[in-house]
Enzyme design. Structure first.
Site, PDB file in Angstrom:
ATOM      1  N   CYS A 129       2.707  -6.225 -10.353  1.00  6.88           N
ATOM      2  CA  CYS A 129       2.899  -4.758 -10.360  1.00  6.88           C
ATOM      3  C   CYS A 129       4.190  -4.333 -11.056  1.00  6.88           C
ATOM      4  O   CYS A 129       4.195  -3.376 -11.846  1.00  6.88           O
ATOM      5  CB  CYS A 129       2.861  -4.226  -8.931  1.00  6.88           C
ATOM      6  SG  CYS A 129       3.868  -5.162  -7.772  1.00  6.88           S
ATOM      7  N   HIS A 242       7.139   1.773  -6.970  1.00  5.61           N
ATOM      8  CA  HIS A 242       8.324   0.996  -7.351  1.00  5.61           C
ATOM      9  C   HIS A 242       9.144   1.786  -8.378  1.00  5.61           C
ATOM     10  O   HIS A 242       8.575   2.490  -9.229  1.00  5.61           O
ATOM     11  CB  HIS A 242       7.920  -0.310  -8.044  1.00  5.61           C
ATOM     12  CG  HIS A 242       7.268  -1.334  -7.154  1.00  5.61           C
ATOM     13  ND1 HIS A 242       7.174  -1.233  -5.791  1.00  5.61           N
ATOM     14  CD2 HIS A 242       6.700  -2.533  -7.482  1.00  5.61           C
ATOM     15  CE1 HIS A 242       6.554  -2.317  -5.315  1.00  5.61           C
ATOM     16  NE2 HIS A 242       6.249  -3.109  -6.319  1.00  5.61           N
TER      17      HIS A 242
HETATM   18  N1  LIG Z   1       0.112  -4.223  -2.809  1.00 10.41           N
HETATM   19  C1  LIG Z   1       0.438  -4.154  -4.077  1.00 10.41           C
HETATM   20  O1  LIG Z   1       1.154  -3.233  -4.498  1.00 10.41           O
HETATM   21  C2  LIG Z   1      -0.041  -5.191  -5.058  1.00 10.41           C
HETATM   22  C3  LIG Z   1       0.262  -4.989  -6.399  1.00 10.41           C
HETATM   23  C4  LIG Z   1      -0.182  -5.907  -7.347  1.00 10.41           C
HETATM   24  C5  LIG Z   1      -0.907  -6.996  -6.925  1.00 10.41           C
HETATM   25  N2  LIG Z   1      -1.164  -7.184  -5.605  1.00 10.41           N
HETATM   26  C6  LIG Z   1      -1.968  -8.361  -5.237  1.00 10.41           C
HETATM   27  O2  LIG Z   1      -3.239  -7.911  -4.810  1.00 10.41           O
HETATM   28  C7  LIG Z   1      -3.770  -8.794  -3.813  1.00 10.41           C
HETATM   29  C8  LIG Z   1      -4.079  -7.982  -2.555  1.00 10.41           C
HETATM   30  O3  LIG Z   1      -2.868  -7.412  -2.067  1.00 10.41           O
HETATM   31  P1  LIG Z   1      -2.805  -6.247  -0.971  1.00 10.41           P
HETATM   32  O4  LIG Z   1      -1.452  -5.691  -1.087  1.00 10.41           O
HETATM   33  O5  LIG Z   1      -3.969  -5.355  -1.075  1.00 10.41           O
HETATM   34  O6  LIG Z   1      -2.908  -7.109   0.398  1.00 10.41           O
HETATM   35  P2  LIG Z   1      -3.341  -6.615   1.855  1.00 10.41           P
HETATM   36  O7  LIG Z   1      -3.117  -5.159   2.029  1.00 10.41           O
HETATM   37  O8  LIG Z   1      -2.666  -7.542   2.801  1.00 10.41           O
HETATM   38  O9  LIG Z   1      -4.920  -6.900   1.872  1.00 10.41           O
HETATM   39  C9  LIG Z   1      -5.419  -8.212   1.833  1.00 10.41           C
HETATM   40  C10 LIG Z   1      -6.936  -8.172   1.748  1.00 10.41           C
HETATM   41  O10 LIG Z   1      -7.402  -9.520   1.677  1.00 10.41           O
HETATM   42  C11 LIG Z   1      -8.484  -9.669   2.622  1.00 10.41           C
HETATM   43  N3  LIG Z   1      -8.587 -11.056   3.043  1.00 10.41           N
HETATM   44  C12 LIG Z   1      -7.674 -11.796   3.719  1.00 10.41           C
HETATM   45  N4  LIG Z   1      -8.182 -13.029   3.941  1.00 10.41           N
HETATM   46  C13 LIG Z   1      -9.417 -13.064   3.411  1.00 10.41           C
HETATM   47  C14 LIG Z   1     -10.454 -14.036   3.316  1.00 10.41           C
HETATM   48  N5  LIG Z   1     -10.290 -15.267   3.809  1.00 10.41           N
HETATM   49  N6  LIG Z   1     -11.614 -13.712   2.695  1.00 10.41           N
HETATM   50  C15 LIG Z   1     -11.799 -12.479   2.170  1.00 10.41           C
HETATM   51  N7  LIG Z   1     -10.866 -11.498   2.223  1.00 10.41           N
HETATM   52  C16 LIG Z   1      -9.700 -11.802   2.834  1.00 10.41           C
HETATM   53  C17 LIG Z   1      -8.072  -8.756   3.748  1.00 10.41           C
HETATM   54  O11 LIG Z   1      -9.204  -8.517   4.544  1.00 10.41           O
HETATM   55  P3  LIG Z   1      -9.088  -8.275   6.149  1.00 10.41           P
HETATM   56  O12 LIG Z   1      -8.685  -6.843   6.319  1.00 10.41           O
HETATM   57  O13 LIG Z   1     -10.474  -8.541   6.609  1.00 10.41           O
HETATM   58  O14 LIG Z   1      -8.075  -9.237   6.654  1.00 10.41           O
HETATM   59  C18 LIG Z   1      -7.616  -7.538   2.957  1.00 10.41           C
HETATM   60  O15 LIG Z   1      -8.714  -6.790   2.543  1.00 10.41           O
HETATM   61  C19 LIG Z   1      -2.688  -9.871  -3.606  1.00 10.41           C
HETATM   62  O16 LIG Z   1      -2.949 -10.976  -4.424  1.00 10.41           O
HETATM   63  C20 LIG Z   1      -1.422  -9.167  -4.083  1.00 10.41           C
HETATM   64  O17 LIG Z   1      -0.428 -10.071  -4.517  1.00 10.41           O
HETATM   65  C21 LIG Z   1      -0.755  -6.300  -4.666  1.00 10.41           C
END
Ligand SMILES: NC(=O)c1ccc[n+]([C@@H]2O[C@H](COP(=O)([O-])OP(=O)(O)OC[C@H]3O[C@@H](n4cnc5c(N)ncnc54)[C@H](OP(=O)(O)O)[C@@H]3O)[C@@H](O)[C@H]2O)c1
Length: 332
Positions: A129, A242
């Site tokens: 990001c 950010h």
């Molecule tokens: N947040 C940001 O600003 C951002 C920016 C760029 C990239 N990213 C990347 O995007 C990805 C997601 O980030 P996020 O911030 O959205 O994380 P998050 O809010 O913690 O969400 C994680 C997601 O993964 C799911 N999950 C966890 N374990 C799983 C499994 N075994 N099988 C299937 N689904 C599973 C969770 O489902 P449950 O609800 O069922 O647990 C939830 O939907 C990461 O790789 C992160 O590094 C994030």
């Protein structure tokens, strides 16, 4: 052409915004399959006025899908992405799992959309990001004046670490206001009323992995393997969006007025730079919006004529993740 689309991680910070982006941008979806962990199986999400039931993502969940938007951690993406490709889908992955793989394009649609066409592994990676938010304004300047060296310091929102991190900032802020003890579980330190160096691991060179991603990913996206880039990444008590202070040294001469002119027509950029009112981009300006806001456009007085300083704000869940991924899907 209408597509069958899957979102893995639909309950998370990025997955929720992917759903909203597909709807808002009228993405041509036939079937939308929403997936998360077993914890969320059976829960509902709304899409275009209908309720969709979340299913547990497994390696056999992807049959019949054309595009899978992956919004889970890198370890889960390494398991699911190849399975989705085997089932016939193109994967747009938000995690760091494949970003530096030479056979996986790393795409910011405003910068290198053509690279999305060649994807021998069937996977396209969405950059980090902070990288995307820096790349959107620096790329048009680089194209015009050839950036040689970039020094960047970030001010990163809690939501960059996902939904649980947002909740922790909200809950600890409430606890602080009531004078209650502050307990942290997601972040290693108290973020409310504080800030700390980015919570990713520090390598032997002293840089945390967020900083290293900004350097290596930008070189790959810009096709500039020798560009000198150094970052300092810091987590600040902001819920969403950010900010970054960016200093760029150019090969060709540049003035702030020229930079303003270039940035005023750059895709994905919005200038917010009112010197009289001392008003420049803030996280709240960018929250919920698609553009990267750019302000404090000024000469680097330590490098007259060739140096420029900027302060930018971008919604890292949108342009830094979900929106960029949906824009990539649109390229497909
Ligand atoms: N947040 C940001 O600003 C951002 C920016 C760029 C990239 N990213 C990347 O995007 C990805 C997601 O980030 P996020 O911030 O959205 O994380 P998050 O809010 O913690 O969400 C994680 C997601 O993964 C799911 N999950 C966890 N374990 C799983 C499994 N075994 N099988 C299937 N689904 C599973 C969770 O489902 P449950 O609800 O069922 O647990 C939830 O939907 C990461 O790789 C992160 O590094 C994030």
């Amino acid at each position: 052409m209408v597509k069958n689309v899957g979102i893995v991680g639909v309950t998370g910070a990025v997955g929720q915004e992917m759903l909203a982006c597909l709807e808002k941008r009228n993405f041509p979806v036939d079937e939308l399959r929403v997936m998360a962990s077993a914890r969320s199986a059976g829960k509902k999400v709304a899409f275009r006025g209908k309720e969709l039931t979340i299913i547990e993502a497994t390696t056999s969940s992807f049959g019949g899908l054309d595009i899978v938007l992956m919004a889970v951690e890198a370890d889960q993406s390494k398991e699911f992405s190849p399975a989705a490709v085997m089932a016939g889908a193109v994967v747009v992955d938000n995690s760091s799992a494949f970003r530096m793989d030479p056979e996986v394009p790393l795409v910011v649609p405003e910068v290198n959309p053509e690279t999305a066409k060649v994807r021998p592994k069937g996977i396209i990676a969405n950059p980090n990001c902070s990288t995307i938010i820096m790349n959107v304004p620096v790329w048009p300047l680089h194209k015009a004046k050839t950036a040689k060296r970039v020094i960047v310091s970030t001010y990163q929102a809690a939501s960059g670490a996902g939904k649980p991190a947002m909740e922790e900032l909200e809950n600890t802020t409430k606890a602080w206001a009531k004078g209650e003890p502050i307990k942290t579980a997601v972040f290693p330190y108290q973020l409310c009323m504080n800030l700390f160096s980015h919570n990713s691991g520090i390598g032997p060179d002293g840089y945390n992995s967020e900083e290293t991603k900004m350097t290596l990913e930008t070189r790959k996206i810009f096709g500039a393997p020798d560009m000198m880039i150094a970052a300092t990444c810091v987590r600040v008590p902001v819920l969403r969006a950010h900010c970054e202070a960016i200093t760029v040294e150019f090969e060709k001469p540049i003035t702030p007025d020229e930079a303003r002119e270039i940035l005023s027509s750059a895709p994905g950029v919005k200038i917010l730079d009112d010197r009289k009112a001392n008003r420049s981009p803030q996280p709240l300006d960018a929250t919920g919006l698609d553009e990267v806001f750019v302000g404090r456009i000024r000469e680097d007085v330590s490098l007259p004529g060739r140096g420029l300083m900027l302060f930018v704000a971008g919604d890292q869940i949108l342009k830094g993740a979900a929106l960029n991924a949906v824009q990539i899907a649109e390229l497909l």
